[in-house]
Design a protein around this motif. Sequence first.
Motif, PDB file in Angstrom:
ATOM      1  N   ASN A  32       0.824  -1.204   0.000  1.00 21.82           N
ATOM      2  CA  ASN A  32       0.000   0.000   0.000  1.00 21.82           C
ATOM      3  C   ASN A  32       0.861   1.257   0.000  1.00 21.82           C
ATOM      4  OD1 ASN A  32      -3.190  -0.214   0.475  1.00 21.82           O
ATOM      5  ND2 ASN A  32      -2.215  -2.034   1.338  1.00 21.82           N
ATOM      6  N   VAL A  33       1.934   1.241   0.769  1.00 22.41           N
ATOM      7  CA  VAL A  33       2.855   2.380   0.779  1.00 22.41           C
ATOM      8  C   VAL A  33       3.504   2.538  -0.590  1.00 22.41           C
ATOM      9  CG1 VAL A  33       5.032   3.238   1.736  1.00 22.41           C
ATOM     10  CG2 VAL A  33       3.292   2.282   3.259  1.00 22.41           C
ATOM     11  N   GLU A  34       3.876   1.419  -1.191  1.00 24.19           N
ATOM     12  CA  GLU A  34       4.558   1.435  -2.490  1.00 24.19           C
ATOM     13  C   GLU A  34       3.708   2.106  -3.563  1.00 24.19           C
ATOM     14  OE1 GLU A  34       7.632   0.901  -5.057  1.00 24.19           O
ATOM     15  OE2 GLU A  34       7.671   0.257  -2.957  1.00 24.19           O
ATOM     16  N   LYS A  35       2.387   1.984  -3.468  1.00 25.99           N
ATOM     17  CA  LYS A  35       1.499   2.568  -4.480  1.00 25.99           C
ATOM     18  C   LYS A  35       1.690   4.073  -4.610  1.00 25.99           C
ATOM     19  CE  LYS A  35      -2.457   1.160  -2.915  1.00 25.99           C
ATOM     20  NZ  LYS A  35      -3.917   0.911  -2.778  1.00 25.99           N
ATOM     21  N   TYR A  36       2.013   4.724  -3.492  1.00 30.51           N
ATOM     22  CA  TYR A  36       2.145   6.182  -3.492  1.00 30.51           C
ATOM     23  C   TYR A  36       3.601   6.637  -3.420  1.00 30.51           C
ATOM     24  CZ  TYR A  36      -2.742   5.666  -1.990  1.00 30.51           C
ATOM     25  OH  TYR A  36      -4.066   5.313  -1.891  1.00 30.51           O
ATOM     26  N   TRP A  37       4.520   5.688  -3.333  1.00 35.09           N
ATOM     27  CA  TRP A  37       5.903   6.000  -2.974  1.00 35.09           C
ATOM     28  C   TRP A  37       6.581   6.951  -3.953  1.00 35.09           C
ATOM     29  CZ3 TRP A  37       8.033   5.484   1.539  1.00 35.09           C
ATOM     30  CH2 TRP A  37       9.411   5.534   1.687  1.00 35.09           C
ATOM     31  N   ASP A  38       6.382   6.732  -5.237  1.00 32.24           N
ATOM     32  CA  ASP A  38       7.104   7.513  -6.242  1.00 32.24           C
ATOM     33  C   ASP A  38       6.283   8.645  -6.841  1.00 32.24           C
ATOM     34  OD1 ASP A  38       9.448   5.962  -6.028  1.00 32.24           O
ATOM     35  OD2 ASP A  38       8.568   4.416  -7.310  1.00 32.24           O
ATOM     36  N   ASP A  39       5.070   8.896  -6.307  1.00 33.51           N
ATOM     37  CA  ASP A  39       4.261  10.001  -6.817  1.00 33.51           C
ATOM     38  C   ASP A  39       4.933  11.329  -6.507  1.00 33.51           C
ATOM     39  OD1 ASP A  39       2.500   8.130  -7.602  1.00 33.51           O
ATOM     40  OD2 ASP A  39       0.911   8.635  -6.179  1.00 33.51           O
ATOM     41  N   SER A  40       4.825  12.257  -7.436  1.00 29.79           N
ATOM     42  CA  SER A  40       5.464  13.558  -7.236  1.00 29.79           C
ATOM     43  C   SER A  40       4.866  14.301  -6.047  1.00 29.79           C
ATOM     44  CB  SER A  40       5.323  14.413  -8.503  1.00 29.79           C
ATOM     45  OG  SER A  40       3.951  14.590  -8.829  1.00 29.79           O
ATOM     46  N   ASP A  41       3.579  14.033  -5.760  1.00 30.35           N
ATOM     47  CA  ASP A  41       2.935  14.709  -4.633  1.00 30.35           C
ATOM     48  C   ASP A  41       2.708  13.753  -3.469  1.00 30.35           C
ATOM     49  OD1 ASP A  41       1.063  13.122  -5.805  1.00 30.35           O
ATOM     50  OD2 ASP A  41      -0.593  14.552  -5.625  1.00 30.35           O
ATOM     51  N   SER A  42       3.563  12.707  -3.397  1.00 39.02           N
ATOM     52  CA  SER A  42       3.325  11.663  -2.396  1.00 39.02           C
ATOM     53  C   SER A  42       3.396  12.192  -0.968  1.00 39.02           C
ATOM     54  CB  SER A  42       4.323  10.510  -2.572  1.00 39.02           C
ATOM     55  OG  SER A  42       5.649  10.959  -2.375  1.00 39.02           O
ATOM     56  N   ASN A  43       4.234  13.199  -0.729  1.00 37.60           N
ATOM     57  CA  ASN A  43       4.332  13.704   0.642  1.00 37.60           C
ATOM     58  C   ASN A  43       2.997  14.224   1.148  1.00 37.60           C
ATOM     59  OD1 ASN A  43       6.966  13.018   0.718  1.00 37.60           O
ATOM     60  ND2 ASN A  43       7.779  15.073   0.993  1.00 37.60           N
ATOM     61  N   SER A  44       2.262  14.961   0.299  1.00 38.90           N
ATOM     62  CA  SER A  44       0.972  15.482   0.742  1.00 38.90           C
ATOM     63  C   SER A  44      -0.041  14.364   0.932  1.00 38.90           C
ATOM     64  CB  SER A  44       0.442  16.516  -0.254  1.00 38.90           C
ATOM     65  OG  SER A  44       0.225  15.925  -1.525  1.00 38.90           O
TER      66      SER A  44
END
Length: 404
Positions: A32-44
């Motif tokens: 689940n974390v990996e799904k958002y890991w490399d998104d440019s806005d993942s921090n938000s």
Amino acid sequence: MCRGQAQLPIIPTYYLQFQVERDNIVQSALENVEKYWDDSDSNSVWLKPLKVNFEGEYAIDVGGPSKEFFHCLFSALLDPDLHIFRKIDDHAVSSNVWFNPEYLDYSTLEKIGLLFALLIFNEAVTTVPFPEQLYEKLLSNRDPEAIDLEKMDQGFVKQLREIEAENVEALDLDFEELRPGDENVPVTKENLELYIKEKMTKRLAIPQLAAFTKGFNRLASMTPLMKTIFKAEDLRDVILGEELDWNAFRLSVYYLDPYCEDHKVIKMFWKVFDEFEENDKRQFLKFLTCADHVPVGGFVRFPVRRLDNKADKYLDPDEPNKYPEPGNLMPEVMTCKDFLSMDLPEYETEEDLRFRLKMAIETRGFHLEVEAPPCVSATAPFPEPSILQQAVQGVVQLLFGGRR
């Protein structure tokens, strides 16, 4: 936590959503974390409140499932068979844990660090026995080698210090463990201090700590006030909660008609509860709140109501108009983020109450509902907050979450 057979509502994008497998919780959490890991806005993304759904368990997460998720996840991560963490004191039954210097999957450690930050941000009180030195490191930018190992791991340092220089060569020690390939470099009187220093450095597991801290900072860097306001002991208390006070727990309960403090069932309940061993009391607290610790700020006041054994959900489809006796039903709870309630059947005997209460604790039963509870709107739109708003919200949650 509310379960039912109705289709779950679509959760607004205001939330971060995890779909996890209870029996494979570590791997599914990392996925689940990996799904958002490399998104440019993942921090938000990480600043959004977490909503968890366990596969095969139809639930609306209003606080219970996410607490359950973090408790199960970190219990699994501390499993010695995973070799991610190690007990600081190998000989103690209960010990703080630290990073295993032999665990080299730094990418996974980074994700675990982020999950630890999510645990804090989502106010999930659970047992994660890290020493205070970890919180000091997470809240500062100081060199990991400055960690006071002697204070954190007193037994290990004492054992090293007891190596006598005059007799060290008789111990047949070498640097192989510290420097693979250097098995031919014996520990002598001349290099003993270097050996001790390198042993202590390895014990700190600095690369593992650095990876964990990097993941933690993915979220913590978005709430910079946290590092200026908190002390290490404050952050630890947010995670571990306050010391349990069962008298305070009793005072947090109020009753809805026909129950009252002098009602026969309520008197039986407290008699049974007071006779529980400490572990059973904690398990009941976990059944009630999905955590066996008290959040910072103390217990949330909650009502105890009489369970209606003549509700339609209890009707036997094969025998219309036949309802179960109260003694055949278990207590039920509603667990939301800021709201709790318990429905207690009107038991006839103390034996019935004790048996059903123990069964509820052991099976971790939950209140069955088809619709979302009144403390959350399942379909109401939520405005997307700005990153600044979310950052401020995060600090407020961290500082005052348990006091609302």
